[in-house]
Design a protein around this motif. Structure first.
Motif, PDB file in Angstrom:
ATOM      1  N   THR A 260       0.809  -1.224   0.000  1.00  0.00           N
ATOM      2  CA  THR A 260       0.000   0.000   0.000  1.00  0.00           C
ATOM      3  C   THR A 260       0.843   1.275   0.000  1.00  0.00           C
ATOM      4  OG1 THR A 260      -0.148  -0.161   2.406  1.00  0.00           O
ATOM      5  CG2 THR A 260      -1.963  -1.090   1.138  1.00  0.00           C
TER       6      THR A 260
ATOM      7  N   MET B   8      -1.198   2.214  -3.610  1.00  0.00           N
ATOM      8  CA  MET B   8      -2.630   2.107  -3.320  1.00  0.00           C
ATOM      9  C   MET B   8      -3.398   3.257  -3.966  1.00  0.00           C
ATOM     10  SD  MET B   8      -4.494   1.821   0.368  1.00  0.00           S
ATOM     11  CE  MET B   8      -6.268   1.986   0.524  1.00  0.00           C
ATOM     12  N   ASP B   9      -2.876   4.470  -3.865  1.00  0.00           N
ATOM     13  CA  ASP B   9      -3.511   5.638  -4.464  1.00  0.00           C
ATOM     14  C   ASP B   9      -3.538   5.509  -5.983  1.00  0.00           C
ATOM     15  OD1 ASP B   9      -4.669   8.193  -4.623  1.00  0.00           O
ATOM     16  OD2 ASP B   9      -2.712   9.135  -4.857  1.00  0.00           O
TER      17      ASP B   9
ATOM     18  N   THR C 213      -6.191   2.660  -7.060  1.00  0.00           N
ATOM     19  CA  THR C 213      -7.600   2.946  -6.762  1.00  0.00           C
ATOM     20  C   THR C 213      -8.113   4.221  -7.417  1.00  0.00           C
ATOM     21  OG1 THR C 213      -6.901   4.011  -4.690  1.00  0.00           O
ATOM     22  CG2 THR C 213      -7.568   1.703  -4.577  1.00  0.00           C
ATOM     23  N   ASN C 214      -7.229   5.161  -7.745  1.00  0.00           N
ATOM     24  CA  ASN C 214      -7.692   6.461  -8.243  1.00  0.00           C
ATOM     25  C   ASN C 214      -7.223   6.811  -9.654  1.00  0.00           C
ATOM     26  OD1 ASN C 214      -9.033   7.047  -5.788  1.00  0.00           O
ATOM     27  ND2 ASN C 214      -7.103   7.725  -4.884  1.00  0.00           N
TER      28      ASN C 214
ATOM     29  N   ASN D 299      -6.020   4.372 -12.115  1.00  0.00           N
ATOM     30  CA  ASN D 299      -6.080   3.304 -13.105  1.00  0.00           C
ATOM     31  C   ASN D 299      -7.224   3.562 -14.081  1.00  0.00           C
ATOM     32  OD1 ASN D 299      -4.015   1.501 -13.011  1.00  0.00           O
ATOM     33  ND2 ASN D 299      -5.269  -0.240 -12.436  1.00  0.00           N
TER      34      ASN D 299
ATOM     35  N   GLU E  21     -10.354   4.887   7.164  1.00  0.00           N
ATOM     36  CA  GLU E  21     -10.129   3.555   6.600  1.00  0.00           C
ATOM     37  C   GLU E  21      -9.298   2.695   7.545  1.00  0.00           C
ATOM     38  OE1 GLU E  21     -11.092   1.970   3.945  1.00  0.00           O
ATOM     39  OE2 GLU E  21     -12.255   3.544   2.990  1.00  0.00           O
TER      40      GLU E  21
ATOM     41  N   THR F  48     -11.796   0.800   0.675  1.00  0.00           N
ATOM     42  CA  THR F  48     -10.673   1.171  -0.206  1.00  0.00           C
ATOM     43  C   THR F  48      -9.584   0.117  -0.167  1.00  0.00           C
ATOM     44  OG1 THR F  48     -11.149   3.501   0.263  1.00  0.00           O
ATOM     45  CG2 THR F  48      -9.053   3.001  -0.796  1.00  0.00           C
ATOM     46  N   TYR F  49      -9.291  -0.393   1.024  1.00  0.00           N
ATOM     47  CA  TYR F  49      -8.270  -1.432   1.145  1.00  0.00           C
ATOM     48  C   TYR F  49      -8.725  -2.730   0.477  1.00  0.00           C
ATOM     49  CZ  TYR F  49      -5.438   1.347   4.355  1.00  0.00           C
ATOM     50  OH  TYR F  49      -4.638   2.317   4.898  1.00  0.00           O
TER      51      TYR F  49
ATOM     52  N   GLU G  68     -10.782  -2.951  -2.069  1.00  0.00           N
ATOM     53  CA  GLU G  68     -10.680  -2.714  -3.507  1.00  0.00           C
ATOM     54  C   GLU G  68      -9.226  -2.833  -3.972  1.00  0.00           C
ATOM     55  OE1 GLU G  68     -11.455   0.916  -6.734  1.00  0.00           O
ATOM     56  OE2 GLU G  68     -12.145   1.102  -4.654  1.00  0.00           O
ATOM     57  N   PHE G  69      -8.310  -2.299  -3.178  1.00  0.00           N
ATOM     58  CA  PHE G  69      -6.889  -2.368  -3.523  1.00  0.00           C
ATOM     59  C   PHE G  69      -6.403  -3.817  -3.551  1.00  0.00           C
ATOM     60  CE2 PHE G  69      -2.546  -2.762  -1.827  1.00  0.00           C
ATOM     61  CZ  PHE G  69      -1.842  -2.141  -2.842  1.00  0.00           C
TER      62      PHE G  69
ATOM     63  N   SER H  81      -7.787  -5.603  -6.647  1.00  0.00           N
ATOM     64  CA  SER H  81      -7.136  -5.104  -7.859  1.00  0.00           C
ATOM     65  C   SER H  81      -5.707  -5.629  -7.985  1.00  0.00           C
ATOM     66  CB  SER H  81      -7.144  -3.578  -7.854  1.00  0.00           C
ATOM     67  OG  SER H  81      -6.450  -3.068  -8.981  1.00  0.00           O
TER      68      SER H  81
END
Length: 361
Positions: free
Chosen positions: A109, A124-125, A128-129, A131, A162, A172-173, A175-176, A179
């Motif tokens: 992360t 992680m950023d 999730t944001n 891609n 989170e 969020t975690y 989803e990470f 992915s």
């Protein structure tokens, strides 16, 4: 018998006629093929490019006969008979499961990555944001987003921090993890004793960085898994060695003090006491000496059982995208159009009356 022959001939004639109809409708088939091919081109250019970095390394086997002979010789000096180094079901087959496990994935992360454009993000950023996804994904998600917006309309949204705890991860975690797990892959080549690792990302530099970090973390996991029992035994023996050393020093000091104080006294009681102190000193020394030998044996065993990964093909920045395969998608859609058009013609000829209802050109 004659009726069966007539039926077979009729079927043969029908198939031939059907083939002729299909050939005659080549313009109809060509239109479908061209349209499907154009759709294939649109699809292939809508899918974001993915770059794959592959690393190949070999994990050195620590349980060969030479190592066992060396260990058995040292173990006999330490008074140990059982030198079994088998793990409880731990083999290389577990490594693909490790790279998909949440604890392993969560270590990525906070990794700082640099994109091809020189932009820096935490992984992680980035995933999730930043891609990219095909345009139809946004269309599919639009109704659910609208429903969610209507549901929460008029409600004050509480921002929750989170969580990164394994048993209660935030969305969020989660989803990470999903992915990243889909972008990491490992294959074990048992024949050549090789491990193949792949990392797929939308940026070539990020792909290489993640693959290299993946190998580093996996090596640490391999060492931890392979040597946990030996390290526990070594830590326990080191504690025993410290205690034995303390007891030996105390016994040695008591003996020295008794000898100095009673150097010129010939009492038999004192001689017996000094002899007793010598025996206690020798007993404690033997325990200390044996514990020290066990510590040395466990240090040697820890070194022997620590796996060493030899990198055969290191991480390299990929020059070309591994997906999507634009040619394959376009050609596949082209032939799919031919198949659909042909199917329409066949269904029209068999189920409908071609004379009453004609297909458009």
């Amino acid at each position: 018998m004659s009726e069966e022959i007539k039926i077979n001939k009729k079927e043969e004639i029908d198939l031939v006629e059907l083939a002729k109809v299909i050939l005659q409708r080549w313009k109809f088939i060509a239109k479908y093929a061209i349209v499907a091919g154009i759709i294939g081109i649109i699809i292939s250019f809508s899918i974001p490019k993915e770059y794959t970095t592959k690393i190949v390394f070999a994990s050195e086997s620590k349980h060969n006969s030479n190592n066992l002979n060396n260990l058995s010789g040292l173990a006999s000096l330490a008074g140990i008979n059982d030198i079994s180094t088998n793990k409880s079901g731990l083999t290389e087959a577990i490594y693909p499961e490790i790279i998909k496990s949440p604890p392993f994935l969560l270590e990525f992360t906070d990794i700082l990555i640099t994109t091809e454009k020189g932009e820096q993000y935490e992984l992680m950023d980035y995933l999730t944001n930043y891609n990219r996804s095909p345009w139809w994904n946004h269309i599919i998600k639009a109704p659910f987003t609208l429903i969610s917006w209507i549901t929460h309309l008029g409600k004050t949204e509480e921002t929750k921090e989170e969580k990164k705890e394994i048993f209660d991860l935030g969305p969020t975690y989660r989803e990470f993890i999903v992915s990243l797990a889909g972008r990491l892959n490992m294959e074990i080549d048992k024949k050549n004793n090789l491990i193949n690792i792949e990392a797929k990302m939308q940026d070539p530099i990020v792909s290489a960085l993640v693959a290299d970090s993946m190998v580093t973390k996996l090596q640490r996991y391999m060492i931890d898994y392979q040597t946990t029992k030996v390290r526990q035994d070594l830590n326990y023996q080191l504690k025993l060695l410290t205690e034995a050393k303390k007891q030996y020093d105390e016994a040695e000091e008591r003996l020295a003090l008794a000898t100095d104080r009673n150097r010129n006294i010939t009492s038999e009681v004192l001689k017996v006491r000094i002899e007793k102190l010598k025996n206690e000193r020798d007993l404690v020394y033997n325990i200390y000496n044996q514990t020290a030998q066990q510590v040395e044996y466990l240090k040697f065993r820890l070194q022997k059982e620590t796996p060493i990964a030899t990198i055969i093909i290191p991480a390299q920045i990929p020059e070309r995208a591994s997906s999507p395969n634009k040619k394959l998608i376009t050609i596949g859609c082209f032939f799919l159009g031919i198949f659909i058009a042909t199917g329409i013609i066949v269904v029209h000829q068999i189920l409908l009356d071609p004379q009453k209802e004609e297909l458009p050109n």
